[in-house]
Motif scaffolding. Structure first.
Motif, PDB file in Angstrom:
ATOM      1  N   UNK A 208       5.112  10.408   4.879  1.00  0.00           N
ATOM      2  CA  UNK A 208       4.927  11.611   5.701  1.00  0.00           C
ATOM      3  C   UNK A 208       5.215  12.850   4.851  1.00  0.00           C
ATOM      4  N   UNK A 209       4.310  13.800   4.873  1.00  0.00           N
ATOM      5  CA  UNK A 209       4.470  14.977   4.032  1.00  0.00           C
ATOM      6  C   UNK A 209       4.436  16.245   4.867  1.00  0.00           C
ATOM      7  N   UNK A 210       5.098  17.251   4.362  1.00  0.00           N
ATOM      8  CA  UNK A 210       5.143  18.560   5.001  1.00  0.00           C
ATOM      9  C   UNK A 210       3.725  19.008   5.333  1.00  0.00           C
ATOM     10  N   UNK A 211       3.515  19.448   6.568  1.00  0.00           N
ATOM     11  CA  UNK A 211       2.194  19.875   7.003  1.00  0.00           C
ATOM     12  C   UNK A 211       1.641  21.046   6.215  1.00  0.00           C
TER      13      UNK A 211
ATOM     14  N   UNK B 212       9.655  13.271  -4.568  1.00  0.00           N
ATOM     15  CA  UNK B 212      10.868  12.828  -3.872  1.00  0.00           C
ATOM     16  C   UNK B 212      10.576  12.367  -2.451  1.00  0.00           C
ATOM     17  N   UNK B 213       9.538  12.923  -1.830  1.00  0.00           N
ATOM     18  CA  UNK B 213       9.139  12.437  -0.500  1.00  0.00           C
ATOM     19  C   UNK B 213       8.697  10.988  -0.601  1.00  0.00           C
TER      20      UNK B 213
ATOM     21  N   UNK C 182       0.826  -1.203   0.000  1.00  0.00           N
ATOM     22  CA  UNK C 182       0.000   0.000   0.000  1.00  0.00           C
ATOM     23  C   UNK C 182       0.857   1.248   0.000  1.00  0.00           C
ATOM     24  N   UNK C 183       0.433   2.251  -0.729  1.00  0.00           N
ATOM     25  CA  UNK C 183       1.087   3.561  -0.723  1.00  0.00           C
ATOM     26  C   UNK C 183       0.037   4.571  -0.279  1.00  0.00           C
ATOM     27  N   UNK C 184       0.200   5.095   0.939  1.00  0.00           N
ATOM     28  CA  UNK C 184      -0.813   5.959   1.546  1.00  0.00           C
ATOM     29  C   UNK C 184      -0.250   7.350   1.785  1.00  0.00           C
ATOM     30  N   UNK C 185      -0.888   8.364   1.210  1.00  0.00           N
ATOM     31  CA  UNK C 185      -0.394   9.738   1.351  1.00  0.00           C
ATOM     32  C   UNK C 185      -1.334  10.606   2.184  1.00  0.00           C
ATOM     33  N   UNK C 186      -2.343   9.995   2.782  1.00  0.00           N
ATOM     34  CA  UNK C 186      -3.356  10.776   3.514  1.00  0.00           C
ATOM     35  C   UNK C 186      -3.526  10.308   4.955  1.00  0.00           C
ATOM     36  N   UNK C 187      -2.424  10.114   5.671  1.00  0.00           N
ATOM     37  CA  UNK C 187      -2.562   9.684   7.067  1.00  0.00           C
ATOM     38  C   UNK C 187      -2.958  10.875   7.948  1.00  0.00           C
TER      39      UNK C 187
END
Length: 289
Positions: A245-248, A263-264, A200-205
């Motif tokens: 995890x992405x920049x807030x 790149x993240x 799984x690739x999740x970008x919305x935690x």
């Protein structure tokens, strides 16, 4: 009497057939997330560099859009180049505002459809190079639907990415559809029975104890929490879950930051593989898809 050469050929064929039959079926599940979905390309690039080539794909919203290009045979790098060429990092290249008073969204799907028509040369799920299943939300039945066969490929991909209030709803066979993330933002369970392993690739935690400074923060966090709750079963269906995890300061509309987001995803996936070396069991020995 069977000649020795014939015996050798039969054994070689038998071993080759067994190896093909034993090849694990790898699934990849791509979450929704708007612009944050560019991280999926980084994740896919990292997986492929480590010899892991998913053959079965599922996704919601931006995950469905990335998924259809990947399933059509485009590499992660070529999808990024395509996005740059079509200026998909500009909202104006994706939105076409409608002035119709009775419209069900502020934008039509014309620009996204034009891009899909230009690069996806089939309208059949069954003609794709990789198996693809997209998640859509049926407003009439109040249920998630998982579409992975038949025609109207582009309609269902567009429906999966019909963010309520932003894009018009999509009508297919008299049924009304909106973004799949309303019901399931990580639809891994849709392909569970067909896969030996699912990544799984999740970008919305949802981030616990978030910083709240203004009213818009509360609204965005509430939406993210609602979306996150739709992924519970999908997360359980994944054998490996790469949570990026992405920049807030980034949001689903941060298309201008697509390179940073890409790149993240790439660095997160590379770190994940180092921390979970057993995933390399599913790497191709010769490094080819």
């Amino acid at each position: 009497m069977i000649k020795p050469v014939l015996v050798v050929l039969c054994l070689a064929y038998s071993q080759s057939s067994f190896a093909q039959a034993a090849e694990p079926k790898i699934g990849i599940c791509l979450s929704g997330g708007g612009a944050l979905g560019f991280a999926h390309l980084g994740v896919l690039k990292a997986l492929e560099e480590n010899g892991i080539h998913p053959q079965i794909v599922t996704g919601t919203s931006m995950g469905a859009i990335i998924g259809v290009f990947y399933s059509a045979g485009y590499s992660p790098d070529s999808i990024l180049v395509l996005a740059q060429k079509e200026k998909m990092y500009r909202l104006g290249k994706l939105l076409e505002l409608t002035l119709l008073r009775k419209s069900t969204g502020i934008s039509t799907h014309k620009k996204l459809r034009a891009i899909l028509e230009k690069y996806i040369h089939t309208d059949s799920f069954d003609s794709l190079a990789k198996s693809l299943t997209v998640c859509v939300t049926n407003l009439d039945s109040a249920r998630a639907e998982y579409i992975g066969s038949g025609n109207r490929l582009k309609d269902y991909v567009i429906a999966s990415a019909s963010i309520p209030g932003i894009f018009e709803l999509t009508i297919i066979d008299s049924m009304r559809y909106v973004d799949g993330g309303v019901m399931n933002n990580l639809p891994a369970q849709a392909i569970r029975r067909n896969c030996d392993v699912i990544i799984g690739s999740d970008v919305e935690q949802y981030t616990m104890n978030p910083v709240v400074k203004k009213a818009s923060d509360v609204f965005q966090l509430a939406i993210k929490l609602l979306v996150n709750n739709t992924t519970v079963e999908g997360k359980k269906a994944c054998d490996y879950l790469i949570a990026v995890p992405l920049d807030g300061h980034l949001s689903a509309f941060s298309f201008n930051r697509y390179k940073d987001i890409f790149f993240a995803g790439y660095t997160t996936a590379q770190d994940y593989i180092r921390q979970h070396p057993d995933i390399l069991r599913y790497a191709k020995k010769n490094g080819t898809p």
